[in-house]
Design a protein around this motif. Structure first.
Motif, PDB file in Angstrom:
ATOM      1  N   MET A 148      48.987   8.481  37.945  1.00 52.28           N
ATOM      2  CA  MET A 148      49.309   8.736  36.545  1.00 52.28           C
ATOM      3  C   MET A 148      49.909  10.132  36.410  1.00 52.28           C
ATOM      4  SD  MET A 148      46.625   8.840  33.316  1.00 52.28           S
ATOM      5  CE  MET A 148      46.638   7.141  32.831  1.00 52.28           C
ATOM      6  N   ASP A 149      51.091  10.191  35.820  1.00 54.33           N
ATOM      7  CA  ASP A 149      51.779  11.467  35.645  1.00 54.33           C
ATOM      8  C   ASP A 149      51.567  11.956  34.214  1.00 54.33           C
ATOM      9  OD1 ASP A 149      52.780  11.491  38.256  1.00 54.33           O
ATOM     10  OD2 ASP A 149      54.372  10.093  37.667  1.00 54.33           O
ATOM     11  N   ILE A 150      50.925  13.115  34.120  1.00 49.20           N
ATOM     12  CA  ILE A 150      50.418  13.592  32.833  1.00 49.20           C
ATOM     13  C   ILE A 150      51.166  14.822  32.359  1.00 49.20           C
ATOM     14  CG2 ILE A 150      48.370  14.603  31.717  1.00 49.20           C
ATOM     15  CD1 ILE A 150      46.694  12.956  33.767  1.00 49.20           C
ATOM     16  N   GLY A 151      51.435  14.862  31.063  1.00 47.74           N
ATOM     17  CA  GLY A 151      51.846  16.089  30.407  1.00 47.74           C
ATOM     18  C   GLY A 151      50.723  16.523  29.501  1.00 47.74           C
ATOM     19  N   LEU A 152      50.292  17.768  29.650  1.00 46.89           N
ATOM     20  CA  LEU A 152      49.239  18.299  28.779  1.00 46.89           C
ATOM     21  C   LEU A 152      49.885  19.241  27.787  1.00 46.89           C
ATOM     22  CD1 LEU A 152      46.317  19.069  27.919  1.00 46.89           C
ATOM     23  CD2 LEU A 152      46.284  20.678  29.842  1.00 46.89           C
ATOM     24  N   ILE A 153      49.636  19.009  26.516  1.00 51.56           N
ATOM     25  CA  ILE A 153      50.217  19.876  25.504  1.00 51.56           C
ATOM     26  C   ILE A 153      49.072  20.390  24.633  1.00 51.56           C
ATOM     27  CG2 ILE A 153      50.869  17.956  23.960  1.00 51.56           C
ATOM     28  CD1 ILE A 153      53.589  19.493  23.585  1.00 51.56           C
ATOM     29  N   GLY A 154      48.929  21.710  24.587  1.00 53.03           N
ATOM     30  CA  GLY A 154      47.755  22.320  23.953  1.00 53.03           C
ATOM     31  C   GLY A 154      46.835  22.815  25.061  1.00 53.03           C
ATOM     32  N   PHE A 155      46.603  24.129  25.093  1.00 54.89           N
ATOM     33  CA  PHE A 155      45.844  24.683  26.220  1.00 54.89           C
ATOM     34  C   PHE A 155      44.793  25.664  25.707  1.00 54.89           C
ATOM     35  CE2 PHE A 155      45.729  27.035  30.442  1.00 54.89           C
ATOM     36  CZ  PHE A 155      45.170  25.977  31.145  1.00 54.89           C
ATOM     37  N   GLY A 156      44.022  25.209  24.693  1.00 51.22           N
ATOM     38  CA  GLY A 156      42.895  25.994  24.187  1.00 51.22           C
ATOM     39  C   GLY A 156      41.629  25.636  24.941  1.00 51.22           C
ATOM     40  N   LYS A 170      47.921  13.298  38.119  1.00 50.44           N
ATOM     41  CA  LYS A 170      48.791  14.420  38.452  1.00 50.44           C
ATOM     42  C   LYS A 170      49.316  15.051  37.153  1.00 50.44           C
ATOM     43  CE  LYS A 170      51.821  13.590  41.797  1.00 50.44           C
ATOM     44  NZ  LYS A 170      53.067  13.008  42.354  1.00 50.44           N
ATOM     45  N   VAL A 171      49.087  16.359  36.981  1.00 54.91           N
ATOM     46  CA  VAL A 171      49.563  17.041  35.771  1.00 54.91           C
ATOM     47  C   VAL A 171      50.894  17.716  36.072  1.00 54.91           C
ATOM     48  CG1 VAL A 171      49.073  18.840  34.067  1.00 54.91           C
ATOM     49  CG2 VAL A 171      47.210  17.416  34.948  1.00 54.91           C
ATOM     50  N   LYS A 172      51.934  17.302  35.363  1.00 57.06           N
ATOM     51  CA  LYS A 172      53.265  17.878  35.601  1.00 57.06           C
ATOM     52  C   LYS A 172      53.606  18.988  34.617  1.00 57.06           C
ATOM     53  CE  LYS A 172      55.524  13.953  37.840  1.00 57.06           C
ATOM     54  NZ  LYS A 172      56.738  13.121  37.810  1.00 57.06           N
ATOM     55  N   TYR A 173      53.022  18.914  33.424  1.00 54.57           N
ATOM     56  CA  TYR A 173      53.313  19.915  32.383  1.00 54.57           C
ATOM     57  C   TYR A 173      52.015  20.470  31.813  1.00 54.57           C
ATOM     58  CZ  TYR A 173      57.854  17.494  32.111  1.00 54.57           C
ATOM     59  OH  TYR A 173      59.059  16.924  32.394  1.00 54.57           O
ATOM     60  N   ILE A 174      51.987  21.779  31.587  1.00 56.12           N
ATOM     61  CA  ILE A 174      50.977  22.374  30.707  1.00 56.12           C
ATOM     62  C   ILE A 174      51.765  23.177  29.691  1.00 56.12           C
ATOM     63  CG2 ILE A 174      49.046  23.978  30.497  1.00 56.12           C
ATOM     64  CD1 ILE A 174      48.251  23.311  33.358  1.00 56.12           C
ATOM     65  N   VAL A 175      51.762  22.702  28.443  1.00 59.44           N
ATOM     66  CA  VAL A 175      52.646  23.290  27.444  1.00 59.44           C
ATOM     67  C   VAL A 175      51.836  23.916  26.320  1.00 59.44           C
ATOM     68  CG1 VAL A 175      54.458  22.779  25.764  1.00 59.44           C
ATOM     69  CG2 VAL A 175      54.496  21.653  28.000  1.00 59.44           C
ATOM     70  N   LYS A 176      52.182  25.146  25.994  1.00 64.17           N
ATOM     71  CA  LYS A 176      51.590  25.840  24.847  1.00 64.17           C
ATOM     72  C   LYS A 176      52.665  25.984  23.766  1.00 64.17           C
ATOM     73  CE  LYS A 176      49.258  29.468  25.815  1.00 64.17           C
ATOM     74  NZ  LYS A 176      48.419  30.587  26.301  1.00 64.17           N
ATOM     75  N   SER A 177      52.324  26.678  22.679  1.00 65.05           N
ATOM     76  CA  SER A 177      53.285  26.755  21.567  1.00 65.05           C
ATOM     77  C   SER A 177      54.519  27.588  21.924  1.00 65.05           C
ATOM     78  CB  SER A 177      52.609  27.329  20.328  1.00 65.05           C
ATOM     79  OG  SER A 177      52.079  28.602  20.627  1.00 65.05           O
ATOM     80  N   ASP A 178      54.379  28.481  22.895  1.00 68.14           N
ATOM     81  CA  ASP A 178      55.504  29.368  23.203  1.00 68.14           C
ATOM     82  C   ASP A 178      56.085  29.153  24.606  1.00 68.14           C
ATOM     83  OD1 ASP A 178      53.225  30.174  24.441  1.00 68.14           O
ATOM     84  OD2 ASP A 178      53.417  32.302  23.951  1.00 68.14           O
ATOM     85  N   GLY A 179      55.894  27.945  25.116  1.00 63.61           N
ATOM     86  CA  GLY A 179      56.448  27.661  26.437  1.00 63.61           C
ATOM     87  C   GLY A 179      55.408  26.999  27.312  1.00 63.61           C
ATOM     88  N   GLY A 180      55.694  26.920  28.602  1.00 67.69           N
ATOM     89  CA  GLY A 180      54.716  26.248  29.440  1.00 67.69           C
ATOM     90  C   GLY A 180      55.110  26.222  30.899  1.00 67.69           C
ATOM     91  N   ILE A 181      54.306  25.494  31.663  1.00 67.74           N
ATOM     92  CA  ILE A 181      54.521  25.376  33.100  1.00 67.74           C
ATOM     93  C   ILE A 181      54.979  23.954  33.412  1.00 67.74           C
ATOM     94  CG2 ILE A 181      53.385  25.435  35.352  1.00 67.74           C
ATOM     95  CD1 ILE A 181      51.318  27.321  34.122  1.00 67.74           C
ATOM     96  N   TYR A 182      55.963  23.822  34.276  1.00 72.42           N
ATOM     97  CA  TYR A 182      56.416  22.487  34.699  1.00 72.42           C
ATOM     98  C   TYR A 182      56.594  22.473  36.198  1.00 72.42           C
ATOM     99  CZ  TYR A 182      59.715  18.636  35.559  1.00 72.42           C
ATOM    100  OH  TYR A 182      60.332  17.522  36.049  1.00 72.42           O
ATOM    101  N   LYS A 183      56.040  21.454  36.804  1.00 71.72           N
ATOM    102  CA  LYS A 183      56.268  21.227  38.229  1.00 71.72           C
ATOM    103  C   LYS A 183      56.456  19.732  38.435  1.00 71.72           C
ATOM    104  CE  LYS A 183      55.316  24.483  41.564  1.00 71.72           C
ATOM    105  NZ  LYS A 183      55.546  24.425  42.998  1.00 71.72           N
ATOM    106  N   ALA A 184      57.623  19.351  38.886  1.00 70.79           N
ATOM    107  CA  ALA A 184      57.973  17.931  38.972  1.00 70.79           C
ATOM    108  C   ALA A 184      57.041  17.156  39.900  1.00 70.79           C
ATOM    109  CB  ALA A 184      59.417  17.777  39.439  1.00 70.79           C
TER     110      ALA A 184
END
Lengths: 340, 340
Positions: free
Chosen positions: A1-9, A35-49
């Motif tokens: 499962m390829d996951i994007g996480l948005i919100g990192f509180g 597998k987490v591909k994105y961790i996104v906050k309000s001002d940007g984030g991390i991406y690894k394909a």
């Protein structure tokens, strides 16, 4: 499962920590590789394909370093890029709850579902305001929208209604769904202290927030009842349709009088069918020992389903805290993909 | 969903009645059209390729007429013909429990699963004896084996372990899973009567069977614990691996002494992980008010899961009777096909 996480509180970070801990177990038990591909906050984030190294991210947190210093940080990363890249199957939406207009979570969820991406969320705002609309988009795109974390975290209140009473008709749902108010009422009863003193104690113990109004006025419980009614009973009610009374006016004398009659005062949320309508309220109610939620005390939570053919089924417990809320997100991820 | 029903005793008949009543609801809510093509007994059965008229069958029952007089009755109808015809997707297996060798249910289930047919059952025998083997066949053929009815009927004990605590690790399961023994112990405590008198009352009230030994000796509870351990904790234990003590030796004095200390004596089944092993017992245990099953009294049942990341979750209730057992079969049918 390829996951994007948005919100990192709080819950987002607890979720990442939990994934590190449980990844192997989930792979073995459910044959599900998270597998987490994105961790996104309000001002940007991390991406690894090919998947973010989560331990490295948690090291940033543990060292109090901003993840903006992470080598894969991008200032312009947002839901747009996630959709454009088209390389996840599930979005975990954990931005802050906004019960005015549901944003930014509502847009995140809509865009994901429209793009054929499952959504798992603990963000109440969009679900209180627009569950029906979001569910329709999910169905149209043959993806899942899982909201178990929004109505009591680890307590499987949504699951109970979806799976445990499947095939039966839910006639009513009652819940003690707010740990803070239940703690205050239990403390007043067991320790014979006033509302003000119990609240102040709860704040000192880190159970009640500095501004506890959403809890003590009953709106947190009411929000959860809206979600349970709409997800589980096919209703389409809004917060304003619920009669809400909190616990701020509860007198110690009332609680003591109830106790002498072997009753307890509990903040109960109830939703029931009446003449083809679904009606709901939240208010302090005296319940007796024969009530299925009578023994739900202090921070504990519980929910009770009245059904036509399976009888009455109550579910009680589930730990509270960000780790346990994260565990309920993990539960929904498992249920998205792997069902026996 | 094209169903073959095999076994037409109390629960089988209740299941057919329930289908008549709930068919429209299930179609509307789950978009699931439940069609029964076979009703098979030990000496033949009814087959209709485009679906049996269930109301007509129930008319035979209501008029005390044998369904052998039904126009579609065939003496040679059996699992062989069902498999050969290759026109169902789900077998509902409700023949009598046989805990010696599981037959005839075991063969029915094996043949169905091997032929790519889902199995939903309330027949404990084959599940106690051969769950692992049957599950392997189900997995190999990409079909479902649903056994929720075998461990407490309407109480969603299997569901609880599959869905409500999904993603977490179950460290222990405790249950009050036998209504008869719980009724007897509750009666002894509340009405201060001896075991013999409570049993005799339970028999008069139709709660205990004329030969209650499987219940009161603890073997019914033990059977359910075997199933819970094997289905939910990945164990592979047998009845003989469980230390079983029933309630026949329980003295009123013991119960009264416990009550004076605010304790209750309950027949508890417990299974837990110990050093990578799964260990189980059934015995009368004194529990205190802080135990999640303390308030499960009389015919009521309950189950309690101790997990690593979701905390402790207990599920209590579910009506008992053939109609409610049939409702748990219906629940599993819905869960086979339609999962949110």
């Amino acid at each position: 499962m390829d996951i994007g996480l948005i919100g990192f509180g709080g819950v987002g970070q607890a979720f990442v920590k939990l994934l590190i801990e449980k990844k192997k177990y989930i792979l073995k038990k459910y044959n599900l590789d998270l597998k987490v591909k994105y961790i996104v906050k309000s001002d940007g984030g991390i991406y690894k394909a090919n998947g973010i190294d989560l331990e490295e991210v948690i090291e940033f947190i543990n060292k109090n370093k901003s993840i903006k210093e992470h080598i894969s940080w991008k200032n312009d990363l947002s839901i747009d890029e996630i959709i454009k890249n088209n390389d996840i199957d599930t979005l975990v939406e954990l931005t802050s709850t906004n019960i005015e207009n549901g944003e930014p979570g509502l847009t995140h969820m809509k865009r994901a579902l429209e793009s054929g991406i499952n959504v798992v969320t603990g963000n109440k705002g969009p679900i209180i305001l627009k569950y029906k609309e979001l569910k329709k988009i999910a169905d149209k795109n043959s993806v899942k929208l899982k909201v178990g974390c929004t109505t009591g975290g680890a307590l499987p209140s949504i699951n109970g209604g979806l799976y445990d009473v499947a095939g039966s008709e839910i006639q009513a749902i009652e819940g003690i769904l707010n740990g803070t108010t239940n703690y205050i009422l239990s403390k007043m009863s067991m320790e014979e202290v006033s509302y003000e003193e119990a609240l102040s104690q709860a704040q000192k113990d880190g159970i009640a927030e500095a501004n506890p109004s959403l809890d003590v006025l009953g709106y947190d419980t009411a929000s959860k009842m809206v979600i349970l009614a709409n997800v589980l009973m096919g209703a389409n009610i809004k917060l304003k349709d619920i009669e809400v009374q909190g616990i701020t006016e509860v007198k110690l004398e009332t609680i003591e009088k109830a106790r002498k009659e072997n009753k307890k005062l509990k903040l109960i949320g109830k939703v029931q069918r009446e003449d083809n309508m679904v009606k709901a309220y939240v208010r302090p109610i005296e319940i007796k020992e024969d009530h299925p939620l009578y023994f739900v005390d202090y921070k504990n939570k519980g929910v009770y389903f009245k059904t036509d053919i399976l009888g009455d089924i109550s579910i009680i417990g589930g730990a509270s805290g960000t780790r346990n809320a994260a565990a309920s997100i993990l539960r929904d991820l498992v249920l998205v993909k792997s069902l026996e």
